[in-house]
Design a protein around this motif. Sequence first.
Motif, PDB file in Angstrom:
ATOM      1  N   GLU A 115       0.818  -1.220   0.000  1.00 29.27           N
ATOM      2  CA  GLU A 115       0.000   0.000   0.000  1.00 29.27           C
ATOM      3  C   GLU A 115       0.851   1.268   0.000  1.00 29.27           C
ATOM      4  N   VAL A 116       1.893   1.291   0.821  1.00 34.44           N
ATOM      5  CA  VAL A 116       2.690   2.518   0.943  1.00 34.44           C
ATOM      6  C   VAL A 116       3.364   2.849  -0.384  1.00 34.44           C
TER       7      VAL A 116
ATOM      8  N   LYS B  34       2.647   6.139  -2.680  1.00 37.32           N
ATOM      9  CA  LYS B  34       3.745   7.037  -3.053  1.00 37.32           C
ATOM     10  C   LYS B  34       3.826   7.211  -4.567  1.00 37.32           C
TER      11      LYS B  34
ATOM     12  N   VAL C 145       1.045   9.503  -5.662  1.00 38.64           N
ATOM     13  CA  VAL C 145       1.342  10.890  -5.279  1.00 38.64           C
ATOM     14  C   VAL C 145       2.367  11.488  -6.244  1.00 38.64           C
TER      15      VAL C 145
ATOM     16  N   LEU D 281      -7.651   3.321   1.541  1.00 40.82           N
ATOM     17  CA  LEU D 281      -6.417   4.083   1.349  1.00 40.82           C
ATOM     18  C   LEU D 281      -6.517   5.567   1.701  1.00 40.82           C
TER      19      LEU D 281
ATOM     20  N   LEU E 157      -3.965   6.760   4.444  1.00 41.84           N
ATOM     21  CA  LEU E 157      -2.566   6.761   4.041  1.00 41.84           C
ATOM     22  C   LEU E 157      -2.259   7.971   3.149  1.00 41.84           C
TER      23      LEU E 157
ATOM     24  N   ALA F 298      -3.996  10.850   3.130  1.00 38.06           N
ATOM     25  CA  ALA F 298      -4.093  12.047   3.974  1.00 38.06           C
ATOM     26  C   ALA F 298      -2.846  12.186   4.852  1.00 38.06           C
ATOM     27  N   GLU F 299      -2.378  11.063   5.390  1.00 32.36           N
ATOM     28  CA  GLU F 299      -1.193  11.090   6.253  1.00 32.36           C
ATOM     29  C   GLU F 299       0.047  11.542   5.482  1.00 32.36           C
ATOM     30  N   LEU F 300       0.222  11.008   4.280  1.00 28.74           N
ATOM     31  CA  LEU F 300       1.380  11.394   3.463  1.00 28.74           C
ATOM     32  C   LEU F 300       1.328  12.876   3.110  1.00 28.74           C
ATOM     33  N   VAL F 301       0.168  13.349   2.721  1.00 28.86           N
ATOM     34  CA  VAL F 301       0.018  14.749   2.323  1.00 28.86           C
ATOM     35  C   VAL F 301       0.274  15.647   3.531  1.00 28.86           C
TER      36      VAL F 301
ATOM     37  N   ASN G 276       4.039  15.434   5.023  1.00 26.62           N
ATOM     38  CA  ASN G 276       5.049  15.991   4.119  1.00 26.62           C
ATOM     39  C   ASN G 276       4.704  17.407   3.655  1.00 26.62           C
TER      40      ASN G 276
END
Lengths: 252, 252
Positions: free
Chosen positions: B60-61, B65, B68, B90, B93, B95-98, B101
Amino acid sequence: MPSQGKLYVVGIGPGCEEMLTLRARKVLESSDYVIGHRTYLNFVRHLVRGSIVESGMGREVERVKMAVELASGGHVVSLVSGGDPSVYGLASLVAELVYRNGLELDYEIVPGISALNSASPLFGSAISGDHAVISLSDLLTPWQVIERRLRKALEGDFVIAIYNPSSRRRAGNLRRAMEIVIEYRGDCFVGVAKNVCREGEQVLVMRASEVAESGVVDMHTLLIIPSTESIVDGNWIITPRGYSRKYELEVE
Amino acid sequence: MPSQGKLYVVGIGPGCEEMLTLRARKVLESSDYVIGHRTYLNFVRHLVRGSIVESGMGREVERVKMAVELASGGHVVSLVSGGDPSVYGLASLVAELVYRNGLELDYEIVPGISALNSASPLFGSAISGDHAVISLSDLLTPWQVIERRLRKALEGDFVIAIYNPSSRRRAGNLRRAMEIVIEYRGDCFVGVAKNVCREGEQVLVMRASEVAESGVVDMHTLLIIPSTESIVDGNWIITPRGYSRKYELEVE
C-alpha cells in the motif's frame, strides 16, 4: 397472470447526484412510483419518470406501508431513503414488515453512501479504521441505551460517528452527550460536518464544550469524535492506521 | 505554467459495477493513470481509458507514493480502493502522506459502498441502527486493542461488523474473537457474508462456535454479530429500530 411488482428501497447518499450509485439511478428512472420525504425527493426529482408521492417527516411507517401496498399491487416502486437504507434508514422497517407479515413481496435494498463515508474525507481522514456509529435520537431507542453505547465506545477508544445529533425538541441530548465525551477525553476536538455535499455545506472542528452552544448542529449534521490516536490540527482530523509505525512515510 | 495534476482515491464498492457511484465511474474514465491491486482493478478495468498500473498485495505505501508522485508530476491519477476508502481503505494513508510531508497536492477521496452497507440487506436488515466496526487484522493494530474494542462493543450491545476476519497467516484471531463473542452472548448466531456482489457470493447464518471451523471465512468475508435485540430466523437477521414498540406493523 398477475403483474409483477417490486419494491426498491433506494439509498440516495448525502444529496448530490454524483454520489448516487449507478444502480440507484437506474432504479429511480425505471420506477412507476417514487415515494419519499420532500427533502430527499428534491435531490432526485429530475430523474423520476413515474409518479412522485411526497410523504411527511416522521411518517415512516405510513410511507413504507403505502410502498408495500403499491408494489404488492403490481407496481415498480422506489422508496427513497437518505444516505444508506441500512444506517438509520428504511431498510429495517421494510424487512420487519415483510418478515412479520409473511409477505411474498419481491424487494431489494439498494445501498447508498452514508454520511460518515462522505464526511470523513472532508477532515482528511477522520475515520480510517475501527469506529462506532451512534444516533442521539431517543425517539425509537431509550436514552439509557444510547448513553451506555456512547460510554462503551469511548472506553474502547473507537472513532465515533454521531448521527442525528440534535433537533429542536431534544437539544438536551447533545449537551449530555458532549458532557460524557468530556468525562472520558477531556475537552477534546470534535469534527462537525453539516449539509455535506449540499447547499450550505460546513466543515468545522471545535471543542466538545462548544458543540452544543455553537448553534451549528442540527439533524443534517454528523459529528465525529476522534480516537486518542487521531491527529487533530486546524481543520485536519487524521486517524492513522498504523502504517507510520512500520514504514517510512516521507516523500521525496 | 506547470500542468495541474490531481489524485483521486476512488472507492469502488464491493465489486459489481452497479455499486459504483456516478462520481467514481466518471473519475476512473477520465484518469491518465489508474493504480491498484489486481483484485480491485479487475472490477473496473473495462472503464479505464488511461494506463493501468498493477501493484501487489501489502504494498500500500509503495502504491500510494507512486500515485502521489504521478499526480505531483501533473497527471490525473486514480488510486483504486475496495469498498469505501475511509473504512480500512487508502484514504488515511494518502491524507497522512500529504499532511506529514506538507504537500501541495490536489486530492479528493471519492466515497464508495463499504462491505457492511452491501452485506446488511442480504440478511433482511442486519445492521439498521447503532453499530461498531472492527477489523481483526493485527498487521497495523495491536491485538490487545482489537480485543478491547470487541469486548466494549459487546458490552454496549452494538451490532458488530467484523472486517478482515481471517487470513491464512492469522486464523487464530478469528477463533479468539469468536470465543470472546461466546463469553458475552453465548453461542449466538453470526451472519457470514462472503464475496458479496461477486462471483461465489455466499450468505450464511451459523453459530459463533462454528465460524472458525467452517472453512468459509476469508479476507473477502464480512461477519455480522447481531445485538441482543436482533431477530434471527433461518437466514434472516433483522435488527428492529424500535418502530414496533410505537406503531402497528400489520399490513392488510
